[in-house]
Scaffold this motif. Structure first.
Motif, PDB file in Angstrom:
ATOM      1  N   HIS A  65       0.836  -1.205   0.000  1.00 14.12           N
ATOM      2  CA  HIS A  65       0.000   0.000   0.000  1.00 14.12           C
ATOM      3  C   HIS A  65       0.873   1.259   0.000  1.00 14.12           C
ATOM      4  N   HIS A 327      -9.396  -7.383   4.822  1.00 19.53           N
ATOM      5  CA  HIS A 327      -8.527  -6.733   3.828  1.00 19.53           C
ATOM      6  C   HIS A 327      -7.071  -7.214   3.960  1.00 19.53           C
ATOM      7  N   GLU A 331      -4.571  -9.951   1.469  1.00 18.92           N
ATOM      8  CA  GLU A 331      -3.346  -9.515   0.775  1.00 18.92           C
ATOM      9  C   GLU A 331      -2.072  -9.983   1.465  1.00 18.92           C
TER      10      GLU A 331
HETATM   11 ZN   LIG Z   1      -5.283  -3.336  -0.008  1.00 20.47          ZN
END
Ligand SMILES: [Zn+2]
Length: 364
Positions: A65, A327, A331
């Motif tokens: 991110h 979330h 990932e």
């Molecule tokens: Zn993400």
């Protein structure tokens, strides 16, 4: 090895040209020419991750991110984002974010989830458009094989599982060189009619500079006649989300338990279970409510994603099972994938998996 060398390897895996428009990928902090002492890989660049990088003598953080997302108007340390940036700059630590470039890569985030679930026959769920271009150029017949080969070597002519794809038609080219010309074939001031081949190939848009460079380097003429057009075609190599098939179909509840275990998550929030076995599974790592229509249209029995809201679950409409696995959880395997990928490419310094669990969501 400098920061840019590491970035080039990441670019081979996931070209930044295919990141989403809203995103903020690339080198967010630091100098691309700085010599790298070590790389720390993380999902999120928090202050504690920068501390870890300092302690482990890594001056490049590869973060999934982007820590800077909406832009920064002040740098006075009031928010965690500002404090991370200040600390990184003070300590000469570069931060690179790959985010949706890796979401859209065929071997990226969603392929990793498919592999974690053992899915076969993987295909991209939402292929990108406007990412394939076509080159047509006209070359003397004798030079056509060499030019074709050079364009293939530059990455042109790749379609799905096929390489060296081109279409070639023979015809006559005409030209008349002006006073300032210096024609390779024929004489200036005289109309030349030459047996030429029109070569057509497609290529991924990020390869345009290298394709053009190859064309100009290899084509024999002083002036190269060519056309590049953007195509509307779906790109089978680039796009977000993926769909695949379980080795064996499973009952819905057993399948959700399997996903929970394979994806190492504490909680799976899901819509109504349907009275049919699960075979086709769509996946989209991170926030994926926008993919519900595509997952339904693709005939998926179940969509694995994250960040679904209350009303999103209604849109299952008893035609698909929606499963929100969290979330971070969706990932999390991306980190070790990036460490493995970079470790195979780079051997002169350490590629380290951050030990920090950056998940801001806790479960009772
Ligand atoms: Zn993400």
């Amino acid at each position: 090895m400098i920061v840019q060398d590491v970035i080039n390897h990441l670019h081979d895996l996931a070209p930044l040209a295919y990141a989403e428009d809203f995103d903020n990928v690339g080198l967010l902090v630091g100098d691309k020419n700085q010599k790298v002492t070590g790389v720390l890989v993380t999902l999120d660049t928090l202050e504690v991750v920068v501390d870890e990088a300092i302690e482990k003598e890594c001056n490049l953080i590869v973060s999934f991110h982007p820590i800077i997302f909406k832009g920064l108007k002040k740098l006075n340390g009031k928010t965690y984002v500002e404090r991370v940036v200040i600390k990184a700059i003070k300590n000469d630590i570069a931060i690179f974010s790959i985010h949706t470039a890796l979401d859209n890569a065929i071997n990226g985030v969603n392929s990793i989830i498919c592999d974690q679930l053992g899915l076969k026959n993987k295909e991209i769920l939402i292929p990108q458009t406007d990412t394939i271009k076509k080159l047509q150029t006209y070359v003397p017949k004798a030079n056509a094989p060499e030019l074709r080969q050079a364009l293939f070597a530059a990455g042109g002519g790749s379609i799905g599982n096929y390489e060296s794809c081109s279409f070639n038609s023979e015809g006559e080219g005409t030209y008349l060189g002006t006073e300032d010309s210096n024609p390779v074939i024929g004489k200036k001031g005289e109309l030349q009619i030459e047996k030429e081949v029109a070569i057509s190939i497609t290529f991924q848009k990020h390869l345009e500079p290298i394709i053009l460079n190859t064309l100009f380097k290899t084509h024999p003429y002083e002036e190269v006649a060519y056309e590049i057009v953007a195509l509307d075609n779906n790109n089978q190599h680039i796009g977000i989300g993926m769909i695949g098939e379980l080795q064996e179909e499973m009952e819905a509840e057993a399948c959700l338990k399997f996903i929970k275990s394979q994806m190492n998550t504490h909680c799976v929030r899901h819509s109504n279970l349907l009275n049919k076995p699960i075979k086709r599974i769509a996946v989209l790592g991170g926030s994926g409510s926008f993919a519900i229509p595509a997952a339904k249209a693709s005939g998926a029995d179940l969509l694995v994603t994250a960040d679904l809201k209350y009303h999103d679950f209604f849109s299952a409409e008893n035609s698909i099972i929606l499963a929100d696995i969290g979330h971070y959880e969706s990932e999390q395997f991306t980190k070790s994938f990036l460490v493995d990928y970079l470790s195979k490419k780079i051997t002169n310094f350490a590629i380290i998996l951050s030990k920090t669990n950056t998940n801001p969501v806790k479960y009772l």
